[in-house]
Design a protein around this motif. Sequence first.
Motif, PDB file in Angstrom:
ATOM      1  N   LYS A 131       1.467  -2.268   2.931  1.00 21.54           N
ATOM      2  CA  LYS A 131       0.988  -0.569   2.790  1.00 21.54           C
ATOM      3  C   LYS A 131       1.428  -0.552   0.929  1.00 21.54           C
ATOM      4  CE  LYS A 131       2.632   1.680   7.272  1.00 21.54           C
ATOM      5  NZ  LYS A 131       2.489   1.962   8.099  1.00 21.54           N
ATOM      6  N   HIS A 132      -0.233  -0.041   0.742  1.00 24.16           N
ATOM      7  CA  HIS A 132      -0.223   0.714  -0.400  1.00 24.16           C
ATOM      8  C   HIS A 132      -0.895   1.623  -0.502  1.00 24.16           C
ATOM      9  CE1 HIS A 132      -1.413  -0.367  -4.860  1.00 24.16           C
ATOM     10  NE2 HIS A 132      -0.273  -0.144  -4.887  1.00 24.16           N
ATOM     11  N   ASP A 133      -0.965   2.432  -2.080  1.00 22.32           N
ATOM     12  CA  ASP A 133      -1.960   3.609  -2.658  1.00 22.32           C
ATOM     13  C   ASP A 133      -1.037   3.894  -3.248  1.00 22.32           C
ATOM     14  OD1 ASP A 133      -3.553   3.765   0.305  1.00 22.32           O
ATOM     15  OD2 ASP A 133      -3.081   5.700   0.891  1.00 22.32           O
ATOM     16  N   THR A 134      -2.487   3.801  -4.658  1.00 14.33           N
ATOM     17  CA  THR A 134      -2.381   4.570  -5.896  1.00 14.33           C
ATOM     18  C   THR A 134      -3.063   5.851  -5.881  1.00 14.33           C
ATOM     19  OG1 THR A 134      -2.107   2.171  -7.306  1.00 14.33           O
ATOM     20  CG2 THR A 134      -2.382   4.114  -8.538  1.00 14.33           C
ATOM     21  N   SER A 135      -2.417   7.090  -6.261  1.00 17.83           N
ATOM     22  CA  SER A 135      -3.560   7.784  -6.180  1.00 17.83           C
ATOM     23  C   SER A 135      -3.231   8.857  -7.487  1.00 17.83           C
ATOM     24  CB  SER A 135      -3.065   8.948  -5.726  1.00 17.83           C
ATOM     25  OG  SER A 135      -2.131   9.589  -5.427  1.00 17.83           O
ATOM     26  N   LEU A 136      -4.520   9.122  -7.812  1.00 19.05           N
ATOM     27  CA  LEU A 136      -4.255  10.267  -9.067  1.00 19.05           C
ATOM     28  C   LEU A 136      -5.666  11.464  -9.094  1.00 19.05           C
ATOM     29  CD1 LEU A 136      -4.638  11.010 -12.466  1.00 19.05           C
ATOM     30  CD2 LEU A 136      -7.183   9.277 -12.178  1.00 19.05           C
ATOM     31  N   GLY A 137      -4.708  12.608  -8.395  1.00 17.52           N
ATOM     32  CA  GLY A 137      -5.410  13.986  -8.517  1.00 17.52           C
ATOM     33  C   GLY A 137      -4.511  15.337  -8.732  1.00 17.52           C
TER      34      GLY A 137
END
Length: 409
Positions: A54-60
């Motif tokens: 499982k992997h996520d990169t988020s910008l916000g």
Amino acid sequence: MMKKNYLSLLVMSAIALPAAADTTLDQMFSQGSLRGELRLFDFTRDFDGDTNTKHDTSLGGLFYYNTAAVNGISIGTSFASANSLWTNDSDSFYGLVGPNHENVNRLQEYFIQGEWWNTKFKYGAQELRTPMMNPHDIRAIPRTFRGFTAYNNSVDNLTLSALYITDSMGWFDNQFVTVAEAVASEVRRTTGRVVEVADNPVYALGGKYKLQFDGVKGAADLWHYRMEDVFNQTFVKLNLSMNVGDANLYVTPSYLTQQSSGKETAGELDTYQYGAHLGVKYAGLNLTYMYAKTGDDTVLTPWGDDKVVIQQVNQSARANETVNALRVAYDFDKLGAKGLSAYVFYGDFDVPETSGSDFRETNFSVSYSLDSLMKGLSVRARHAIVDYDNGEDLTDTRFYIKYKFTLGI
């Protein structure tokens, strides 16, 4: 439709109330406040078996605006954003962004607020900060809720609270769901059962009192949450601390009970969780022992919670579970590294052989406030190792960059 009704109410209030107060909309809005937090997060969970990474990169980030008060009345809103970066289609989504690595951009809050008689009234979408219904800010976007709240401070050192909550949004939802749908989703996640939960709101009453003792600092929390035909829960917690020489000793016992009620539409539930944190702070070192014991059923927590032991991956929640944990933290300010802190956190989770697997979780965390370079900027790295007696072991790695700011208007 519900969301449109809330927005319509806010617009009408913004026009009518300043006029009644013999002032202008420009004064109400031009004297407001704006604050925010930019966030770049990267979370990865790897398994030693067949389960996919499982992997996520988020910008916000999060952006909050509140108008100035006119005759005690003000309006607030906030916007939350988590946008997927560097997506690998072979990875499962983690939960920083939406399923299939979808972007999440939503109105986090929109409310009208009034303050009279030492009481703050708030109606609309809002973040809550209560023990068993709170933002639970462990992803890119915190939880939020919709309904009516009131907080009274008429008595010195005492805050009384009342909640009427109809809807909630989780970490990666794009719209509100009813509190009943949130319960059904949590039951499905934890037990695999599909249930049709009664569509009733949550009522809650709470009180927090700052205790007054010579040489002892403390606070007591008491809360009761009620959801008709679903379940009720009562939560009590004490925070006590005292200085002994150059050391500070503290203890935080807590007790939670949960019982299904009425038609028991989420299933039969009769459980509890009690435990405590016992610790000492000395010369930058913070040493904490934690103990938690859970009753015959798994604790149901669809809206954020204050469990006794909360580690990076796991929390004290399973039926008949006993948890012993130790956390060693250190603040490096005294060594000249201002803003640098770290901890190691070990937990041992035990359940009967017939009900699940025992496991151990070890967490490592390093945080660094970079205020000396840019006020509001901070970075953090975390790593967790989870070893199961039966099942896939895993590692969980998280990186955070945050920048908090306030703008004058």
